[in-house]
Every structure is written in structure tokens, then in C-alpha cells.
Enzyme design. Sequence first.
Site, PDB file in Angstrom:
ATOM      1  N   THR A  17     108.399   2.025  17.523  1.00 40.05           N
ATOM      2  CA  THR A  17     109.630   1.863  17.522  1.00 40.05           C
ATOM      3  C   THR A  17     110.035   0.541  17.970  1.00 40.05           C
ATOM      4  OG1 THR A  17     110.232   2.537  19.661  1.00 40.05           O
ATOM      5  CG2 THR A  17     109.764   4.159  17.767  1.00 40.05           C
ATOM      6  N   CYS A  18     111.388   0.618  18.153  1.00 32.67           N
ATOM      7  CA  CYS A  18     111.813  -0.914  18.755  1.00 32.67           C
ATOM      8  C   CYS A  18     111.561  -0.963  20.215  1.00 32.67           C
ATOM      9  CB  CYS A  18     113.244  -1.024  18.606  1.00 32.67           C
ATOM     10  SG  CYS A  18     114.396   0.178  19.189  1.00 32.67           S
TER      11      CYS A  18
END
Length: 423
Positions: free
Chosen positions: A49-50
Site C-alpha cells: 500500500t502507500c
Amino acid sequence: MQLKILGLNHRTAPIEVREKFSIGKEALRRGLENLDDYDGLNEAVILSTCNRSEIYAVTADGCAASLHQFLNDLIGDVIDEKFLYEYSDDACTKHLFEVTAGLDSLILGEGQILSQVKEAYRIAKAAQATSTILNTLFNRAIASGKRVRTETKIAYNSVSVSSAAVDLAEKKLGGLAGKSALIFGAGKMAQLTAQHFLSHGLKKIFVANHHLSRAEEMAAKIGGQAVAWEEALTSAAHVDIIITSTGAPHYVIKPWQTQQLMTRREGRGIFFIDIAVPRDVDPEVGKIKGVTLYNIDDLESAVEKNLQARQREAELAKKIIAEDAAAVTERFKYLNFQPLMANLSERAEKIRQREVRKILSKMPDLTDEERKILEQMTRRIVRKLLRMPMMKLNASAGTDSENFYTQAVKALFTDEVNSLAEN
């Protein structure tokens, strides 16, 4: 066998490191489909994910090097060990449960991570990279994440990255009423962010995407206006905010483009919020006069007002996690004995079937009902004979007696059963 995690996140690595080592979906799928190329890696799920890139794996003992090689191959580079963490067994279980509940997020309690964990598990399962251990772990972790959100108010007092961006913009601009924005990107995060801004009074929003049709589709959903990618910064001469949320592997907004934009704005300042990882906006853009630039790591300070309330709910969430993680640990102890139990049961069943066939061959006149009674009676005998060793094995799981009972069952039953089954 060991349960392992290897990864980095927002606590161990700054955004300039995370964006360099983020794992794209295509690389993720290819890696999982070729898991057999790595010695000792039996199962794997990749969560990227980020804010994190993590591998959850079931490995053979002594195969740590294979796990590190797998991660390096996924990102196409070698990660400095100082940015990595590695957990095993119970610590691995606890970490995943905290991640899924939103307790390990950049913004405590954020809700998007649960769907991201679900998607990571779905991809791994589709690639046939999971089996009993990770299927059990991820199903229980996802259920626990839902339970945390049902039984606590952590989701009510938390914010996602997108709503944190709204808080930051409102604070810095003195509110959003009458303001306009341009958003680069038309994915889920872009749409969610746009909706948050519009719900807080934003007057107008423009949507830019490399594929104009996707920009038009998103604009229609949110009541915005699509603009061609090539003309986006030109149209930004009169907006107040530029939000970037693309999946591009490189900067999509560069200093020279921004300098031209600022010339057209004739001294009017502009507010950039870059929520992409890798980043969309070159950090040098923030040095241009009139530009205020924030990236995803800057958003945490925008939500401090809710921190105490979220922390109270987090304590309740931790109790739920401890309970659910303990249940999984107990389940894993049982799973350790499954191959032995399955082997014992299978071979005992073969003996039962063979003996029943011998009896039936000598008693051909038995009715169907009598044959059924014979089958039921012999099955009950086998179950009762195996019941005590099975109970002893289960009761010894995780205790000092575990090895003793495992070896005892193997010595007393398995070899004998193998011998009998061959006669």
C-alpha cells in the site's frame, strides 16, 4: 515450518524510500505465481500500500535468505536492512491483526486498510500461493478487523488519508467554501478524496487522467468536470488546490511546469496535496514561490484533534486482537498435528475397509441393512481406538509434552499401521 513477515512501513522508512520500493500489482502477481522458484517458501501473501510493503510467508526452517531474495526480486533492487522489520510466528500473527484493524496505520484506525488486506489475500489465493496456514491466518485476521470496527468506535473517530487531506486543506485555506480543485487520477483513492472535498463545501472539481474516458466517468459520478491530461495544468490557472493520486512510477508534475503555471496565476498562491506513493509531485515544486506542497507523510498532523479519542478505542481494539490472535495460535498448534492425525486415520480406515471386504466375501447373504450395520459398527470401533491418542496429541500442543506424544504416536501406531496395511 515458520510463519514470517518481512517488510517496511511508514514507521521504518520515509516516503522517498517507500515509493522506491513499492510493489506494483503486476510485479506482485508475477512474484506469487513464481513462488516455487524460491527454496523453502511454501506460502505467501504480499501487502503493498502507500504506507507499507510486506511479505507474509510460510517458510521452511532456515530459509530466511530466500524470503529476503524474494523481496529484493519483487522490487528489483536491494533494500537497506535498516529499513526492514522481520517477525516470526506469534509476533507475525499479532502484527497482521493490528494492521487489519488499522492500529498500525499512518492514521490510527483508518478504514481503507481492511479492504487492502482483503485484496492482497484475494490476489495471493488466485495465484495459488496460499494454503492452510495463510488461509487460516488471513480469514481470521479479516474477521477480527471487521469485529474491531463493529465493537469499537475506532472507525468513527478515525480518518482516512483522503479525509485527512480535507482537514489539512481546510486548516490552511480557512475553509473550502467557494474553492475549486483539480485532481490528477481517477482511481478509488482519487474518487474518495474528491467526494470528501465536495462534501466539505468545495465549489468545483476538475478531473484529469491519462485516459480521458476514465476522467469523464469519474467526473460524472461526482458532479465534476473532466479535462484532458495535456491541458490539466493550463486549466489550473484559476483553481485553489491541486490533488494528485495517480499510480504513475514517476513524477507527473515537474518544477518547470509548475513555474509556468505560477506565471499564469500572476502571484496567486496554490496548494498541492500529493497523496500518491510513489509521489506524483517533484519535491522541488515545493520550493517555488507561491506553492505550498504537502505529501502523504505530512497528513498525520492534520488529525491530532481526534488522537485521544482514537487511542481510547485502540485500547479496546487491542483486547479484541489479543483474544482473536490467541484463538489463531491455538488453531495453529492443532494444525501442526494434522498431517500425523490424517495419516493415522487414513491408514486405519484402509485396514477397516480391507477387513470389512474380507468379512463380506465370507458372508454373501447379508442384506443391505446388515451390511450398513457392519459398516457403522467398524467405523465406531476405529474412532474409539483413535480417540485417546488424538486427544493426547491435541492436549500436548504447545506444551513440554508435545514432542513426547508426537514421537510416541508415531512409534506406537504409525509403523504398526503401515505394516498392517501392507498385509
